[in-house]
Scaffold this active site. Structure first.
Site, PDB file in Angstrom:
ATOM      1  N   GLU A 280       0.503  -1.266   0.130  1.00 61.66           N
ATOM      2  CA  GLU A 280       0.211  -0.034  -0.145  1.00 61.66           C
ATOM      3  C   GLU A 280       1.067   1.261  -0.072  1.00 61.66           C
ATOM      4  OE1 GLU A 280      -3.239  -0.397   3.070  1.00 61.66           O
ATOM      5  OE2 GLU A 280      -1.446  -1.885   3.438  1.00 61.66           O
TER       6      GLU A 280
ATOM      7  N   ASP B  22      -4.961   3.141  -0.268  1.00 57.28           N
ATOM      8  CA  ASP B  22      -3.882   3.579   0.011  1.00 57.28           C
ATOM      9  C   ASP B  22      -2.476   3.695  -0.706  1.00 57.28           C
ATOM     10  OD1 ASP B  22      -4.500   4.415   2.429  1.00 57.28           O
ATOM     11  OD2 ASP B  22      -4.473   2.344   3.163  1.00 57.28           O
TER      12      ASP B  22
ATOM     13  N   CYS C 236      -6.478  -5.995  -4.099  1.00 59.26           N
ATOM     14  CA  CYS C 236      -7.801  -6.223  -3.358  1.00 59.26           C
ATOM     15  C   CYS C 236      -7.966  -4.861  -2.964  1.00 59.26           C
ATOM     16  CB  CYS C 236      -7.459  -6.872  -1.859  1.00 59.26           C
ATOM     17  SG  CYS C 236      -6.075  -6.262  -0.591  1.00 59.26           S
TER      18      CYS C 236
END
Length: 563
Positions: free
Chosen positions: A417, A441, A488
């Protein structure tokens, strides 16, 4: 005819007359109260309590991600700090209406300044304040209009309480003038399979009764469409409905390359629906639901029960569990609630867990025990994978994987991230068993734009070539090390972007279960070579909008070549 552009959610298309969201409740006047301080305090307390209970009830009725959002709103309404702000104004002889209005506005400014998770909560305060003031006035709460016929809802943005309980027999589509692909409105629209275009600034000029076509696939709202355009849109909607009802097959490209399609889940109760919608496993199980509403960490026994329920729902399938992703931006009294000037860059994710390693060890203990308890199921145990959030360094990777091995967890990976972990993915994946890219993120940190602040929402677009380059770094590292790389974040739910991500090296995609059908259908239109070429076209662009357009053009060209 005119075309208004925004960000489409999914592949749906719908048409109908516009109905605009009602204007906000007028702000109360700052006139002295004719009641005593005690009477006004009692009025304020009662109204806040009524609204909080109503939000909780709506959350229970809605379930899923909507329930989490609405319960957070209810908790915020009764926040002790906010109560003190209201009381201080009531003590000055103000009315309950004005005290609530002014206190909420002040609290909103404070949270906005903090940014991160709390900054996002600040946007929800406006809706809560409106509901409390309406309750005090004895008026209906502001909300979705009811023109008496199906309609396309147009709004500046939608409060979670409104989005959660939209009547899908009446609301044909949703158009907002604000928000981005990761806003609450977009996330809840995707979860409910609502045809939506968000961030369509030009929609502010639409009027009640205007005829529009909302095309989420292209992110376009067409005003005053011709009869031919309406007919084409209707045909597309029918074709999509037929595709959605087709038998579910494993995720794959046109050449047979497997691309497992997994579900993002926030609690075990959502597992059954995910399986029904064709999820081949779980790519992201958020464990925060066990922690965020508690004053102390849940026990190993409580966690084990939830994890066991989850694993039993996916016998023989991959289940990726993310360790607690909390910290300064999601303050927990038992983890880290210390003030930080910039919580998005503070002690969160694995950083916070290392400061309270007992919580991390208890999670790993509960997961290991739950996995052991499900080993003897007839269909075979779930394939448990665990991953650490907010990993920034190779050293953090080594730390987490080593710790997971202590608890007999065979597959331990990391969330990518942060740009540093993407740029060092080749070294990270020498230690981790897999990587999972959290595009929300990753986009935030790449673009230096808080993903939860509306003022910089335009930067929060995973189509940006800078973000895509980092995804390619991780994809290449996965190939070099023979390690899987999953996606994801919300980006995986964008059908065309899903093709691009596979072209960049992603080996699996995880998303809201309702997005699975659209992504599955789009993957089947392209080979792996196509996906690589479409990804290269997006990478060659200079910005997010042109990357999306380039990918659309390349995808259309590939389909023409095949036909």
């Amino acid at each position: 005819m005119a075309q208004l552009r925004g960000v489409g959610i999914g592949l749906g298309v719908a048409q109908g007359p516009v109905a605009r969201m009602a204007p906000p409740v007028p702000a109360p006047d700052d006139t002295p109260s004719t009641l005593s301080v005690e009477e006004e305090t009692a009025r304020a307390r009662e109204a806040v309590g009524v609204v909080a209970r109503e939000l909780e009830q709506r959350g229970t009725q809605a379930g899923g991600a909507a329930q989490e959002v609405l319960e957070a709103q209810a908790m915020m309404a009764e926040d002790p700090t906010l109560e003190e702000e209201i009381d201080s104004r009531l003590a000055q002889g103000k009315t309950a209406e004005w005290a609530v209005h002014d206190a909420f506005a002040s609290f909103r400014r404070q949270l906005t300044a903090l940014g991160g998770y709390l900054g996002e909560r600040a946007a929800d305060l406006d809706d809560v304040a409106q509901r409390v003031i309406a309750q005090l006035r004895g008026e209906p709460a502001p909300g979705v209009p009811d023109p008496g016929h199906p309609f396309v809802l147009v709004a500046k943005d939608l409060a979670p309480a409104d989005t959660a309980l939209l009547d899908l027999d009446k609301v044909l589509a949703l158009v907002t003038t604000e928000g981005g692909p990761t806003s609450h409105t977009a996330i809840l629209a995707r979860e409910k399979s609502i045809v939506a275009v968000v961030g369509a600034v030009g929609a502010k000029d639409l009027a009640d009764g205007d005829s529009v076509i909302v095309d989420a696939a292209s992110g376009v709202v067409t005003t005053d469409p011709t009869a031919e355009e309406l007919e084409r849109a209707e045909h597309r909607a029918e074709v999509r409905a037929e595709a959605a009802s087709a038998p579910v097959t494993p995720g794959a490209l046109a050449d047979g390359t497997a691309v497992p399609l997994l579900a993002n889940l926030g609690s075990p109760t959502a597992a059954a629906e995910a399986v029904e919608l064709g999820a081949e496993g779980v790519g992201l199980f958020r464990t925060e639901f066990l922690f965020l509403s508690a004053n102390q960490a849940p026990t190993v026994e409580q966690q084990r029960a939830s994890y066991t329920e989850l694993l039993k729902a996916f016998p023989g399938k991959k289940v990726v569990v993310r360790m607690l992703d909390a910290g300064a931006d999601k303050p927990l009294p038992f983890l880290n609630d210390a003030h930080e000037d910039n919580p998005a860059l503070g002690l969160r994710g694995l950083r916070a867990l290392r400061q309270s390693e007992d919580i991390l060890r208890e999670q790993l203990t509960a997961l290991s025990e739950a996995h052991e308890a499900t080993r003897r199921t007839p269909e075979g145990p779930a394939d448990l994978w665990v991953m650490a959030p907010m990993v920034s360094t190779v050293e953090e990777t080594e730390y987490f994987v080593t710790l997971a091995r202590e608890y007999d967890i065979k597959t331990a990976g990391v969330m990518v991230e942060v740009p540093s972990s993407a740029l060092l993915a080749d070294r990270v994946l020498r230690h981790a068993d897999f990587a999972s890219i959290g595009t929300n993120d990753l986009t935030q940190y790449t673009m230096a734009a808080d993903r939860l602040l509306g003022s910089v929402a335009s930067y929060q677009d995973p189509w940006h070539p800078a973000v895509l380059r980092l995804v390619r770094e991780v994809g290449d590292a996965g190939k070099a090390n023979g390690k899987p790389v999953g996606i994801c974040g919300e980006a995986a739910a964008d059908p065309l972007l899903a093709v691009v991500l596979v072209g960049l090296g992603a080996t699996s995609l995880s998303m809201a279960p309702t997005a699975l059908a659209d992504v599955r259908a789009t993957l089947l239109e392209h080979t792996l070579d196509d996906a690589v070429r479409i990804a290269e076209a997006a990478l060659a662009a200079d910005d997010a909008a042109s990357a999306r357009t380039a990918a659309q053009t390349a995808a259309a060209r590939e389909k023409e070549t095949q036909s």
